[in-house]
Write an enzyme that holds these catalytic residues in place. Structure first.
Site, PDB file in Angstrom:
ATOM      1  N   LYS A 103      44.854 -75.973   9.860  1.00 37.84           N
ATOM      2  CA  LYS A 103      45.923 -75.672  10.822  1.00 37.84           C
ATOM      3  C   LYS A 103      45.376 -75.602  12.255  1.00 37.84           C
ATOM      4  O   LYS A 103      45.952 -76.187  13.165  1.00 37.84           O
ATOM      5  CB  LYS A 103      46.601 -74.335  10.486  1.00 37.84           C
ATOM      6  CG  LYS A 103      47.267 -74.293   9.113  1.00 37.84           C
ATOM      7  CD  LYS A 103      48.073 -73.015   8.919  1.00 37.84           C
ATOM      8  CE  LYS A 103      47.260 -71.741   8.930  1.00 37.84           C
ATOM      9  NZ  LYS A 103      46.319 -71.599   7.803  1.00 37.84           N
ATOM     10  N   ARG A 109      53.826 -65.856   8.222  1.00 37.67           N
ATOM     11  CA  ARG A 109      53.127 -65.877   6.936  1.00 37.67           C
ATOM     12  C   ARG A 109      53.931 -65.148   5.861  1.00 37.67           C
ATOM     13  O   ARG A 109      53.486 -65.073   4.710  1.00 37.67           O
ATOM     14  CB  ARG A 109      51.788 -65.182   7.086  1.00 37.67           C
ATOM     15  CG  ARG A 109      50.592 -66.122   7.269  1.00 37.67           C
ATOM     16  CD  ARG A 109      49.391 -65.238   7.486  1.00 37.67           C
ATOM     17  NE  ARG A 109      48.131 -65.797   7.153  1.00 37.67           N
ATOM     18  CZ  ARG A 109      47.290 -66.306   8.052  1.00 37.67           C
ATOM     19  NH1 ARG A 109      47.632 -66.419   9.304  1.00 37.67           N
ATOM     20  NH2 ARG A 109      46.094 -66.706   7.672  1.00 37.67           N
ATOM     21  N   ARG A 153      32.593 -73.263   7.039  1.00 41.64           N
ATOM     22  CA  ARG A 153      33.148 -72.913   8.347  1.00 41.64           C
ATOM     23  C   ARG A 153      32.261 -71.899   9.070  1.00 41.64           C
ATOM     24  O   ARG A 153      31.726 -70.981   8.452  1.00 41.64           O
ATOM     25  CB  ARG A 153      34.556 -72.336   8.157  1.00 41.64           C
ATOM     26  CG  ARG A 153      35.233 -72.040   9.484  1.00 41.64           C
ATOM     27  CD  ARG A 153      36.715 -72.069   9.361  1.00 41.64           C
ATOM     28  NE  ARG A 153      37.262 -70.885   8.713  1.00 41.64           N
ATOM     29  CZ  ARG A 153      38.575 -70.665   8.614  1.00 41.64           C
ATOM     30  NH1 ARG A 153      39.430 -71.549   9.065  1.00 41.64           N
ATOM     31  NH2 ARG A 153      39.010 -69.580   8.016  1.00 41.64           N
ATOM     32  N   ARG A 184      32.614 -66.123   9.124  1.00 48.73           N
ATOM     33  CA  ARG A 184      33.640 -65.084   9.233  1.00 48.73           C
ATOM     34  C   ARG A 184      33.576 -64.212   7.995  1.00 48.73           C
ATOM     35  O   ARG A 184      33.442 -64.730   6.887  1.00 48.73           O
ATOM     36  CB  ARG A 184      35.024 -65.756   9.295  1.00 48.73           C
ATOM     37  CG  ARG A 184      35.550 -65.897  10.689  1.00 48.73           C
ATOM     38  CD  ARG A 184      36.735 -66.818  10.738  1.00 48.73           C
ATOM     39  NE  ARG A 184      37.860 -66.353   9.926  1.00 48.73           N
ATOM     40  CZ  ARG A 184      39.073 -66.905   9.962  1.00 48.73           C
ATOM     41  NH1 ARG A 184      39.315 -67.923  10.765  1.00 48.73           N
ATOM     42  NH2 ARG A 184      40.042 -66.445   9.198  1.00 48.73           N
ATOM     43  N   ARG A 199      42.486 -64.271  -0.309  1.00 51.60           N
ATOM     44  CA  ARG A 199      43.355 -64.863   0.724  1.00 51.60           C
ATOM     45  C   ARG A 199      44.231 -65.969   0.128  1.00 51.60           C
ATOM     46  O   ARG A 199      45.394 -66.119   0.513  1.00 51.60           O
ATOM     47  CB  ARG A 199      42.517 -65.412   1.878  1.00 51.60           C
ATOM     48  CG  ARG A 199      41.882 -64.291   2.681  1.00 51.60           C
ATOM     49  CD  ARG A 199      40.792 -64.805   3.593  1.00 51.60           C
ATOM     50  NE  ARG A 199      41.299 -65.593   4.685  1.00 51.60           N
ATOM     51  CZ  ARG A 199      40.584 -66.518   5.333  1.00 51.60           C
ATOM     52  NH1 ARG A 199      39.354 -66.785   4.944  1.00 51.60           N
ATOM     53  NH2 ARG A 199      41.098 -67.166   6.336  1.00 51.60           N
TER      54      ARG A 199
HETATM   55  P1  AMP Z   1      43.693 -66.793  10.144  1.00 57.69           P
HETATM   56  O1  AMP Z   1      42.653 -67.000  11.193  1.00 57.69           O
HETATM   57  O2  AMP Z   1      45.017 -67.414  10.507  1.00 57.69           O
HETATM   58  O3  AMP Z   1      43.219 -67.199   8.763  1.00 57.69           O
HETATM   59  O4  AMP Z   1      43.976 -65.204  10.078  1.00 57.69           O
HETATM   60  C1  AMP Z   1      42.950 -64.290   9.769  1.00 57.69           C
HETATM   61  C2  AMP Z   1      43.540 -62.988   9.265  1.00 57.69           C
HETATM   62  O5  AMP Z   1      44.363 -62.408  10.294  1.00 57.69           O
HETATM   63  C3  AMP Z   1      44.448 -63.098   8.057  1.00 57.69           C
HETATM   64  O6  AMP Z   1      43.728 -63.136   6.823  1.00 57.69           O
HETATM   65  C4  AMP Z   1      45.283 -61.820   8.192  1.00 57.69           C
HETATM   66  O7  AMP Z   1      44.548 -60.667   7.822  1.00 57.69           O
HETATM   67  C5  AMP Z   1      45.501 -61.766   9.713  1.00 57.69           C
HETATM   68  N1  AMP Z   1      46.712 -62.521  10.108  1.00 57.69           N
HETATM   69  C6  AMP Z   1      46.777 -63.651  10.872  1.00 57.69           C
HETATM   70  N2  AMP Z   1      48.032 -64.066  11.034  1.00 57.69           N
HETATM   71  C7  AMP Z   1      48.813 -63.194  10.338  1.00 57.69           C
HETATM   72  C8  AMP Z   1      50.207 -63.093  10.084  1.00 57.69           C
HETATM   73  N3  AMP Z   1      51.075 -63.970  10.577  1.00 57.69           N
HETATM   74  N4  AMP Z   1      50.635 -62.046   9.334  1.00 57.69           N
HETATM   75  C9  AMP Z   1      49.784 -61.124   8.837  1.00 57.69           C
HETATM   76  N5  AMP Z   1      48.450 -61.166   9.007  1.00 57.69           N
HETATM   77  C10 AMP Z   1      47.954 -62.189   9.754  1.00 57.69           C
END
Ligand code: AMP
Length: 210
Positions: A13, A88, A123, A156, A167
């Protein structure tokens, strides 16, 4: 144009958001990046979000909705934006509707779980500026060092294998229903996440027009 990128963690994404952003001249809003920045600076938002993020769980809806609401009100979002990692949950999608936001396109990047696991193990992110790299697809010029700011690249915490499975479970249970929500509105387009980034980008740009 207002665009949502849906897909599992590691589906690409962020990478595709950069491509669309360059193509259409609109900003990307990554809730993951906003939250990681808040954790880095130790702000109240970061303190609230850190534990859920480290464990691969979703941060509470009201917290993330607040972040997005503030960000889309900024001047650079007037012509549109790309949401990467939001919504999400169906409740987050409903919150966008309640804000009066009309989404033009939702691109769903489809990638098999096994591919996701392999991709996430490669990553790396910069601990300084948050830039994202991949050992196979987007390697830094100098191993372990960020091209942009020269700081160290790290894994990360939520990309560690045990957390990745959590996840993916969260994605299947809580985020997949968002597809049906936008499918019913007629704006969902599914794109297979190909091995080559450029191949996926070509499909994504085509899906934005279709
Ligand atoms: P990402 O970088 O998009 O994979 O996001 C990393 C982490 O941030 C996720 O595993 C969640 O803990 C939190 N997070 C990001 N976006 C959201 C969202 N829209 N709703 C809830 N938690 C989020």
């Amino acid at each position: 144009m207002k665009i949502i990128l849906l897909g599992a963690p590691g589906a690409g994404k962020g990478t595709q958001a950069e491509v669309i952003s360059g193509h259409l001249g609109i900003p990307t809003i990554s809730t993951g990046n906003c939250l990681r920045e808040a954790v880095r600076t130790g702000s109240p938002l970061g303190i609230k979000a850190k534990e859920d993020m480290d464990r691969g769980r979703l941060v509470p809806d009201e917290v993330v909705i607040g972040v997005v609401k503030d960000r889309i009100a900024m001047d650079d979002c007037k012509k549109g934006y790309i949401l990467d990692g939001f919504p999400r949950t169906v409740a987050q999608a409903q919150a966008l509707d309640a804000m009066g936001v009309e989404i033009d396109r939702v691109i769903d990047l489809e990638v098999a779980d096994e591919t996701i696991k392999r991709r996430l193990s490669g990553r790396r992110v910069c601990e300084g500026c948050g830039a994202s790299y991949h050992l196979d697809y987007k390697a830094p010029k100098q191993e372990g060092i960020c091209d942009l700011c020269g700081k160290a690249l790290v894994i990360r915490k939520d990309d560690e294998p045990a957390t990745v499975q959590d996840r993916l479970n969260v994605y299947h249970q809580q985020t997949e229903p968002v597809k049906a929500y936008y499918s019913a509105k007629g704006v969902l387009r599914q794109v297979e996440g190909q091995e080559k980034v450029e191949d996926t980008s070509a499909l994504v740009l085509k899906a934005l027009e279709a």
